[in-house]
Design a protein around this motif. Structure first.
Motif, PDB file in Angstrom:
ATOM      1  N   LEU A 187       0.843  -1.184   0.000  1.00  0.00           N
ATOM      2  CA  LEU A 187       0.000   0.000   0.000  1.00  0.00           C
ATOM      3  C   LEU A 187       0.882   1.238   0.000  1.00  0.00           C
ATOM      4  N   TYR A 188       0.489   2.236  -0.797  1.00  0.00           N
ATOM      5  CA  TYR A 188       1.240   3.487  -0.924  1.00  0.00           C
ATOM      6  C   TYR A 188       0.216   4.597  -1.113  1.00  0.00           C
ATOM      7  N   VAL A 189       0.078   5.488  -0.132  1.00  0.00           N
ATOM      8  CA  VAL A 189      -0.957   6.519  -0.190  1.00  0.00           C
ATOM      9  C   VAL A 189      -0.374   7.920  -0.011  1.00  0.00           C
ATOM     10  N   PRO A 190      -1.077   8.945  -0.506  1.00  0.00           N
ATOM     11  CA  PRO A 190      -0.585  10.324  -0.423  1.00  0.00           C
ATOM     12  C   PRO A 190      -1.119  11.109   0.779  1.00  0.00           C
ATOM     13  N   PHE A 191      -1.390  10.436   1.890  1.00  0.00           N
ATOM     14  CA  PHE A 191      -1.887  11.131   3.077  1.00  0.00           C
ATOM     15  C   PHE A 191      -1.448  10.389   4.328  1.00  0.00           C
ATOM     16  N   GLU A 192      -1.568  11.071   5.457  1.00  0.00           N
ATOM     17  CA  GLU A 192      -1.216  10.479   6.750  1.00  0.00           C
ATOM     18  C   GLU A 192      -2.481  10.014   7.451  1.00  0.00           C
ATOM     19  N   ILE A 193      -2.378   8.841   8.071  1.00  0.00           N
ATOM     20  CA  ILE A 193      -3.512   8.288   8.809  1.00  0.00           C
ATOM     21  C   ILE A 193      -2.977   7.295   9.835  1.00  0.00           C
ATOM     22  N   ASP A 194      -3.636   7.213  10.981  1.00  0.00           N
ATOM     23  CA  ASP A 194      -3.251   6.210  11.972  1.00  0.00           C
ATOM     24  C   ASP A 194      -3.545   4.826  11.409  1.00  0.00           C
ATOM     25  N   ILE A 235       0.486   5.543   9.158  1.00  0.00           N
ATOM     26  CA  ILE A 235       0.842   5.500   7.744  1.00  0.00           C
ATOM     27  C   ILE A 235       1.183   6.930   7.346  1.00  0.00           C
ATOM     28  N   LEU A 236       2.374   7.114   6.790  1.00  0.00           N
ATOM     29  CA  LEU A 236       2.825   8.430   6.361  1.00  0.00           C
ATOM     30  C   LEU A 236       2.699   8.547   4.846  1.00  0.00           C
ATOM     31  N   PRO A 237       2.490   9.773   4.348  1.00  0.00           N
ATOM     32  CA  PRO A 237       2.380   9.923   2.893  1.00  0.00           C
ATOM     33  C   PRO A 237       3.695   9.577   2.205  1.00  0.00           C
ATOM     34  N   ASN A 238       3.581   9.036   0.990  1.00  0.00           N
ATOM     35  CA  ASN A 238       4.736   8.765   0.140  1.00  0.00           C
ATOM     36  C   ASN A 238       5.701   7.753   0.749  1.00  0.00           C
ATOM     37  N   THR A 239       5.164   6.841   1.529  1.00  0.00           N
ATOM     38  CA  THR A 239       5.946   5.782   2.168  1.00  0.00           C
ATOM     39  C   THR A 239       5.242   4.454   1.898  1.00  0.00           C
ATOM     40  N   LEU A 299      -3.917  15.716   0.799  1.00  0.00           N
ATOM     41  CA  LEU A 299      -3.211  14.891  -0.168  1.00  0.00           C
ATOM     42  C   LEU A 299      -1.852  15.517  -0.458  1.00  0.00           C
ATOM     43  N   ASN A 300      -0.815  14.685  -0.455  1.00  0.00           N
ATOM     44  CA  ASN A 300       0.546  15.175  -0.590  1.00  0.00           C
ATOM     45  C   ASN A 300       1.360  14.143  -1.356  1.00  0.00           C
ATOM     46  N   THR A 301       1.719  14.451  -2.580  1.00  0.00           N
ATOM     47  CA  THR A 301       2.548  13.534  -3.367  1.00  0.00           C
ATOM     48  C   THR A 301       3.929  14.107  -3.638  1.00  0.00           C
ATOM     49  N   THR A 302       4.253  15.233  -3.014  1.00  0.00           N
ATOM     50  CA  THR A 302       5.505  15.906  -3.344  1.00  0.00           C
ATOM     51  C   THR A 302       6.603  15.780  -2.293  1.00  0.00           C
ATOM     52  N   ASP A 334       9.666  -9.851 -18.272  1.00  0.00           N
ATOM     53  CA  ASP A 334       9.262  -8.857 -19.268  1.00  0.00           C
ATOM     54  C   ASP A 334       7.753  -8.651 -19.224  1.00  0.00           C
ATOM     55  N   GLY A 335       7.339  -7.402 -19.314  1.00  0.00           N
ATOM     56  CA  GLY A 335       5.920  -7.080 -19.332  1.00  0.00           C
ATOM     57  C   GLY A 335       5.299  -6.895 -17.965  1.00  0.00           C
ATOM     58  N   ALA A 336       6.066  -7.072 -16.907  1.00  0.00           N
ATOM     59  CA  ALA A 336       5.522  -6.908 -15.555  1.00  0.00           C
ATOM     60  C   ALA A 336       5.126  -5.446 -15.329  1.00  0.00           C
ATOM     61  N   TYR A 337       4.116  -5.243 -14.520  1.00  0.00           N
ATOM     62  CA  TYR A 337       3.655  -3.887 -14.222  1.00  0.00           C
ATOM     63  C   TYR A 337       3.170  -3.806 -12.785  1.00  0.00           C
ATOM     64  N   ILE A 338       2.999  -2.572 -12.329  1.00  0.00           N
ATOM     65  CA  ILE A 338       2.452  -2.341 -10.997  1.00  0.00           C
ATOM     66  C   ILE A 338       1.289  -1.368 -11.136  1.00  0.00           C
ATOM     67  N   ASN A 339       0.262  -1.593 -10.339  1.00  0.00           N
ATOM     68  CA  ASN A 339      -0.892  -0.707 -10.316  1.00  0.00           C
ATOM     69  C   ASN A 339      -0.652   0.459  -9.358  1.00  0.00           C
ATOM     70  N   PRO A 340      -1.419   1.531  -9.487  1.00  0.00           N
ATOM     71  CA  PRO A 340      -1.264   2.676  -8.596  1.00  0.00           C
ATOM     72  C   PRO A 340      -1.492   2.306  -7.131  1.00  0.00           C
ATOM     73  N   MET A 341      -0.799   3.028  -6.267  1.00  0.00           N
ATOM     74  CA  MET A 341      -0.905   2.922  -4.813  1.00  0.00           C
ATOM     75  C   MET A 341      -0.405   1.584  -4.276  1.00  0.00           C
ATOM     76  N   ARG A 342       0.519   0.989  -4.991  1.00  0.00           N
ATOM     77  CA  ARG A 342       1.167  -0.250  -4.566  1.00  0.00           C
ATOM     78  C   ARG A 342       2.667  -0.015  -4.489  1.00  0.00           C
ATOM     79  N   ALA A 343       3.424  -1.023  -4.043  1.00  0.00           N
ATOM     80  CA  ALA A 343       4.867  -0.868  -3.858  1.00  0.00           C
ATOM     81  C   ALA A 343       5.604  -2.107  -4.342  1.00  0.00           C
ATOM     82  N   TYR A 344       6.913  -1.938  -4.584  1.00  0.00           N
ATOM     83  CA  TYR A 344       7.754  -3.021  -5.069  1.00  0.00           C
ATOM     84  C   TYR A 344       9.151  -2.876  -4.477  1.00  0.00           C
ATOM     85  N   LEU A 345       9.952  -3.935  -4.619  1.00  0.00           N
ATOM     86  CA  LEU A 345      11.326  -3.945  -4.128  1.00  0.00           C
ATOM     87  C   LEU A 345      12.303  -3.857  -5.284  1.00  0.00           C
ATOM     88  N   VAL A 346      13.396  -3.128  -5.075  1.00  0.00           N
ATOM     89  CA  VAL A 346      14.481  -3.059  -6.049  1.00  0.00           C
ATOM     90  C   VAL A 346      15.765  -3.472  -5.332  1.00  0.00           C
TER      91      VAL A 346
END
Length: 167
Positions: free
Chosen positions: A9-16, A50-54, A75-78, A129-141
């Motif tokens: 989960l990846y969201v642009p706002f803070e919430i408990d 939960i913190l924004p952009n984390t 909302l904070n994406t910056t 090849d061809g893998a993708y991620i949907n919005p508001m999700r996360a991945y490892l590099v």
């Protein structure tokens, strides 16, 4: 979401975290290689906020994640989120659909949202090849160039863990 299975989960706002209804929320700690079975382990600890952009790892009770927002949120994406990099690994969030290009020096791992091709539902898998991620999700590099100079991490890091395929 799949009930009872790990997701991100990846969201642009803070919430408990307690206001993410019916969902356990975990924050990234580190990724270490086990001396016992030689597998990578994604270490997490329980998140209270939960913190924004984390990016976070969640285990929802149902197929949807809902937020009980007691007041308005901004909302904070910056702004930069909490640090989610350790031991040559980086946990990264996405706000838009993203299609990946394979890079052998920076392999990407996504959570499998279904069981197929040897991948188990709710486990990190190395992309093809061809893998993708949907919005508001996360991945490892995995940054292989940084790993070349990496020292052995201390074992016994507290918190839960999730097994990863070899990098």
């Amino acid at each position: 979401f799949n009930a009872g299975k790990i997701a991100t989960l990846y969201v642009p706002f803070e919430i408990d975290a307690e206001n993410v209804v019916g969902t356990e929320v975990y924050k990234f700690k580190t990724v270490v290689k086990s001396d016992v079975d030689n597998r990578w382990k994604f270490k997490v600890s329980t998140a209270s906020k939960i913190l924004p952009n984390t990016p976070y790892v969640v285990i929802p009770e149902g197929t949807q994640v809902t937020f009980d927002i007691p007041t308005s949120v901004t909302l904070n994406t910056t702004t930069e989120g909490e640090t989610t990099a350790a031991n040559s690994w980086e946990f990264v969030g996405a706000y838009q659909y993203e299609k990946f290009i394979l890079d052998n020096n920076k392999p990407v791992y996504l959570f499998a949202d279904q069981a197929r091709d040897g991948a188990k539902l709710g486990e990190f898998v190395k992309i093809a090849d061809g893998a993708y991620i949907n919005p508001m999700r996360a991945y490892l590099v995995y940054h292989k160039s940084a790993a070349a100079g990496m020292q052995k991490s201390a074992s016994g890091t507290p918190g839960g863990h999730i097994l990863l395929p070899d990098a």
